[in-house]
Design a protein around this motif. Structure first.
Motif, PDB file in Angstrom:
ATOM      1  N   PHE A  68       0.837  -1.203   0.000  1.00  0.00           N
ATOM      2  CA  PHE A  68       0.000   0.000   0.000  1.00  0.00           C
ATOM      3  C   PHE A  68       0.875   1.259   0.000  1.00  0.00           C
ATOM      4  CE2 PHE A  68      -2.471  -3.381   2.042  1.00  0.00           C
ATOM      5  CZ  PHE A  68      -3.607  -3.370   1.233  1.00  0.00           C
ATOM      6  N   PRO A  69       1.273   1.713  -1.185  1.00  0.00           N
ATOM      7  CA  PRO A  69       2.198   2.853  -1.255  1.00  0.00           C
ATOM      8  C   PRO A  69       1.597   4.170  -0.767  1.00  0.00           C
ATOM      9  CG  PRO A  69       1.449   2.178  -3.444  1.00  0.00           C
ATOM     10  CD  PRO A  69       0.965   1.142  -2.498  1.00  0.00           C
ATOM     11  N   GLN A  70       0.297   4.194  -0.494  1.00  0.00           N
ATOM     12  CA  GLN A  70      -0.297   5.420   0.059  1.00  0.00           C
ATOM     13  C   GLN A  70       0.125   5.666   1.507  1.00  0.00           C
ATOM     14  OE1 GLN A  70      -1.881   2.572  -0.678  1.00  0.00           O
ATOM     15  NE2 GLN A  70      -3.987   2.514   0.102  1.00  0.00           N
ATOM     16  N   VAL A  71       0.721   4.634   2.162  1.00  0.00           N
ATOM     17  CA  VAL A  71       1.211   4.835   3.535  1.00  0.00           C
ATOM     18  C   VAL A  71       2.493   5.656   3.477  1.00  0.00           C
ATOM     19  CG1 VAL A  71       2.022   3.724   5.648  1.00  0.00           C
ATOM     20  CG2 VAL A  71       0.166   2.694   4.327  1.00  0.00           C
ATOM     21  N   LYS A  72       2.455   6.847   4.045  1.00  0.00           N
ATOM     22  CA  LYS A  72       3.586   7.779   3.972  1.00  0.00           C
ATOM     23  C   LYS A  72       4.433   7.789   5.235  1.00  0.00           C
ATOM     24  CE  LYS A  72       2.189   9.178  -0.042  1.00  0.00           C
ATOM     25  NZ  LYS A  72       2.834   8.525  -1.202  1.00  0.00           N
ATOM     26  N   ALA A  73       3.819   7.489   6.376  1.00  0.00           N
ATOM     27  CA  ALA A  73       4.561   7.633   7.636  1.00  0.00           C
ATOM     28  C   ALA A  73       3.994   6.746   8.721  1.00  0.00           C
ATOM     29  CB  ALA A  73       4.545   9.084   8.097  1.00  0.00           C
ATOM     30  N   VAL A  74       4.881   6.381   9.653  1.00  0.00           N
ATOM     31  CA  VAL A  74       4.511   5.657  10.869  1.00  0.00           C
ATOM     32  C   VAL A  74       5.046   6.458  12.050  1.00  0.00           C
ATOM     33  CG1 VAL A  74       4.791   3.533  12.173  1.00  0.00           C
ATOM     34  CG2 VAL A  74       4.649   3.434   9.690  1.00  0.00           C
ATOM     35  N   LEU A  75       4.200   6.649  13.052  1.00  0.00           N
ATOM     36  CA  LEU A  75       4.528   7.506  14.189  1.00  0.00           C
ATOM     37  C   LEU A  75       4.343   6.710  15.471  1.00  0.00           C
ATOM     38  CD1 LEU A  75       5.020  10.444  15.264  1.00  0.00           C
ATOM     39  CD2 LEU A  75       2.530  10.730  15.194  1.00  0.00           C
ATOM     40  N   PHE A  88      13.705   9.948  17.079  1.00  0.00           N
ATOM     41  CA  PHE A  88      14.148   8.954  16.094  1.00  0.00           C
ATOM     42  C   PHE A  88      13.458   9.260  14.776  1.00  0.00           C
ATOM     43  CE2 PHE A  88      13.573   4.833  13.903  1.00  0.00           C
ATOM     44  CZ  PHE A  88      14.876   4.376  13.873  1.00  0.00           C
ATOM     45  N   GLU A  89      14.253   9.378  13.716  1.00  0.00           N
ATOM     46  CA  GLU A  89      13.682   9.618  12.388  1.00  0.00           C
ATOM     47  C   GLU A  89      14.435   8.745  11.406  1.00  0.00           C
ATOM     48  OE1 GLU A  89      13.325  13.753  11.424  1.00  0.00           O
ATOM     49  OE2 GLU A  89      12.273  14.219  13.297  1.00  0.00           O
ATOM     50  N   SER A  90      13.709   7.910  10.671  1.00  0.00           N
ATOM     51  CA  SER A  90      14.318   7.002   9.710  1.00  0.00           C
ATOM     52  C   SER A  90      13.285   6.705   8.621  1.00  0.00           C
ATOM     53  CB  SER A  90      14.762   5.720  10.436  1.00  0.00           C
ATOM     54  OG  SER A  90      15.481   4.883   9.558  1.00  0.00           O
ATOM     55  N   SER A  91      13.550   5.676   7.837  1.00  0.00           N
ATOM     56  CA  SER A  91      12.554   5.268   6.837  1.00  0.00           C
ATOM     57  C   SER A  91      12.774   3.805   6.489  1.00  0.00           C
ATOM     58  CB  SER A  91      12.641   6.140   5.579  1.00  0.00           C
ATOM     59  OG  SER A  91      13.863   5.896   4.914  1.00  0.00           O
ATOM     60  N   LYS A  92      11.732   3.180   5.986  1.00  0.00           N
ATOM     61  CA  LYS A  92      11.807   1.790   5.503  1.00  0.00           C
ATOM     62  C   LYS A  92      10.786   1.657   4.390  1.00  0.00           C
ATOM     63  CE  LYS A  92      11.169  -3.016   7.060  1.00  0.00           C
ATOM     64  NZ  LYS A  92      12.437  -3.713   6.928  1.00  0.00           N
ATOM     65  N   GLN A  93      11.197   1.059   3.295  1.00  0.00           N
ATOM     66  CA  GLN A  93      10.311   0.836   2.152  1.00  0.00           C
ATOM     67  C   GLN A  93       9.670   2.147   1.677  1.00  0.00           C
ATOM     68  OE1 GLN A  93       9.051  -3.549   3.941  1.00  0.00           O
ATOM     69  NE2 GLN A  93       7.430  -2.089   3.507  1.00  0.00           N
ATOM     70  N   GLY A  94      10.390   3.256   1.829  1.00  0.00           N
ATOM     71  CA  GLY A  94       9.855   4.547   1.404  1.00  0.00           C
ATOM     72  C   GLY A  94       8.879   5.174   2.382  1.00  0.00           C
ATOM     73  N   VAL A  95       8.678   4.534   3.546  1.00  0.00           N
ATOM     74  CA  VAL A  95       7.773   5.049   4.584  1.00  0.00           C
ATOM     75  C   VAL A  95       8.607   5.758   5.651  1.00  0.00           C
ATOM     76  CG1 VAL A  95       6.058   4.418   6.335  1.00  0.00           C
ATOM     77  CG2 VAL A  95       6.166   3.144   4.170  1.00  0.00           C
ATOM     78  N   ALA A  96       8.273   7.000   5.951  1.00  0.00           N
ATOM     79  CA  ALA A  96       8.969   7.718   7.022  1.00  0.00           C
ATOM     80  C   ALA A  96       8.590   7.113   8.367  1.00  0.00           C
ATOM     81  CB  ALA A  96       8.590   9.195   6.984  1.00  0.00           C
ATOM     82  N   VAL A  97       9.577   7.000   9.255  1.00  0.00           N
ATOM     83  CA  VAL A  97       9.361   6.395  10.576  1.00  0.00           C
ATOM     84  C   VAL A  97       9.824   7.395  11.638  1.00  0.00           C
ATOM     85  CG1 VAL A  97       9.930   4.462  12.093  1.00  0.00           C
ATOM     86  CG2 VAL A  97       9.710   4.088   9.626  1.00  0.00           C
ATOM     87  N   TYR A  98       8.910   7.761  12.524  1.00  0.00           N
ATOM     88  CA  TYR A  98       9.222   8.755  13.550  1.00  0.00           C
ATOM     89  C   TYR A  98       8.911   8.208  14.938  1.00  0.00           C
ATOM     90  CZ  TYR A  98       8.600  11.815   9.483  1.00  0.00           C
ATOM     91  OH  TYR A  98       8.660  12.393   8.249  1.00  0.00           O
ATOM     92  N   ALA A  99       9.813   8.464  15.888  1.00  0.00           N
ATOM     93  CA  ALA A  99       9.510   8.295  17.309  1.00  0.00           C
ATOM     94  C   ALA A  99       9.923   9.589  18.007  1.00  0.00           C
ATOM     95  CB  ALA A  99      10.239   7.094  17.897  1.00  0.00           C
ATOM     96  N   THR A 100       9.444   9.762  19.223  1.00  0.00           N
ATOM     97  CA  THR A 100       9.431  11.098  19.824  1.00  0.00           C
ATOM     98  C   THR A 100       9.855  11.026  21.288  1.00  0.00           C
ATOM     99  OG1 THR A 100       7.702  11.709  18.277  1.00  0.00           O
ATOM    100  CG2 THR A 100       7.847  13.036  20.297  1.00  0.00           C
ATOM    101  N   PRO A 101      10.558  12.044  21.779  1.00  0.00           N
ATOM    102  CA  PRO A 101      10.919  12.060  23.201  1.00  0.00           C
ATOM    103  C   PRO A 101       9.686  11.999  24.100  1.00  0.00           C
ATOM    104  CG  PRO A 101      12.088  13.785  22.010  1.00  0.00           C
ATOM    105  CD  PRO A 101      11.067  13.226  21.068  1.00  0.00           C
ATOM    106  N   SER A 102       9.905  11.486  25.295  1.00  0.00           N
ATOM    107  CA  SER A 102       8.863  11.478  26.329  1.00  0.00           C
ATOM    108  C   SER A 102       8.614  12.911  26.812  1.00  0.00           C
ATOM    109  CB  SER A 102       9.349  10.606  27.488  1.00  0.00           C
ATOM    110  OG  SER A 102       8.652  10.887  28.669  1.00  0.00           O
TER     111      SER A 102
END
Ligand SMILES: [Fe+2]
Ligand SMILES: [Fe+2]
Length: 294
Positions: free
Chosen positions: A223-230, A238-252
């Protein structure tokens, strides 16, 4: 801004609470300029006693300071998103307190469960091996398999928590819902959940990753419409990507984990923080982390 309110009590096996009747999560938000500004707050780790501190940080005051600082910035906030570990001890009164604070903002908000929302860690001053993990049902106001239309974007909220466990898992129900929802949605999509989906450079954090993350990535690939995972859970930026999907994690909003370290450790230098994400009319994402001022 137009906000639709829909009564959603969708979670499985959840107990009723006194404030449930007034809680109505958003199902769509439209803005005049075509952009959606999301404020992500994560890993609040709140206690019943609001004077409780972790590594010198008052968890309650630090959350309130993050919320206030973010909303005092010169930026419209269209949605507040809390991505789990709202509490550090499972008690309805703490959720009542958080939801009252969020309702006071007048801004639509949505909250997800993390491991600490479904697990009490007894003797948490002890090592992991010596602790007891007591399973709880999640507060019914924490959302799962919930979809919010944000202009031409779709935000999909998933519950990765497993009662009694620190690690995450999506399981067949969530993955089936995700597949069906994505098959019927061709707009840009962001997926939010608590547990991380990509390994960090810390062995102890990776022990608590989403256990079926490979199933998630195999599904998303279709499903290439998935742009990001948070996500939250890792208590660091944390900021990275996999399979063209942006991947973000965030400080507490409270205490931070030491990055790039295989053994558990707190990063006492890093300040509490939060993340802004702007989902643009063009299908792009602008995002950054802001730390709390002294
Ligand atoms: Fe956490
Ligand atoms: Fe967590």
């Amino acid at each position: 801004m137009l906000t639709d309110i829909n009564n959603n009590k969708a979670n499985d096996n959840k107990t009723m609470t006194s404030n449930l009747d007034v809680f109505q999560p958003p199902t769509f938000i439209n803005t005049d300029d075509g952009n959606i500004n999301i404020l992500q707050l994560t890993d609040l780790h709140l206690y019943l006693d609001t004077s409780t501190t972790t590594s010198g940080i008052n968890n309650h005051q630090s959350f309130v300071a993050c919320l206030n600082q973010a909303l005092n910035e010169d930026r419209r906030c269209d949605l507040i998103l809390l991505t789990g570990d709202l509490v550090n001890e499972v008690d309805t009164i703490i959720y009542d307190r958080v939801f009252a604070l969020l309702q006071q903002t007048g801004i639509p908000f949505a909250c997800l469960a993390g491991n600490h929302d479904v697990t009490d860690e007894i003797d948490n001053g002890m090592s992991f091996e010596q602790r007891q993990f007591v399973a709880h049902n999640a507060d019914p106001r924490l959302l799962s398999r919930h979809r919010i239309a944000l202009n031409n974007w779709q935000l999909l909220l998933l519950d990765s928590s497993v009662p009694g466990k620190v690690y995450g898992s999506l399981g067949n129900k969530n993955l089936q819902w995700l597949r069906q929802t994505l098959a019927n949605c061709h707009n840009p999509v962001m997926i939010a959940m608590h547990h991380h989906l990509l390994p960090m450079s810390s062995a102890w954090i990776n022990a608590h990753i989403t256990q079926d993350s490979s199933d998630f990535w195999a599904l998303i690939k279709q499903f290439p419409q998935v742009k990001a995972v948070l996500t939250g859970h890792v208590h660091q930026n944390f900021e990275s990507s996999k399979q063209g999907v942006a991947v973000y994690a965030t400080p507490s909003t409270s205490y931070q984990f030491q990055p790039n370290q295989d053994e558990f450790g707190l990063d006492t230098e890093a300040k509490p923080g939060y993340r802004w994400l702007t989902l643009t009319a063009e299908g792009e994402i602008d995002t950054w982390v802001t730390r709390i001022a002294e």
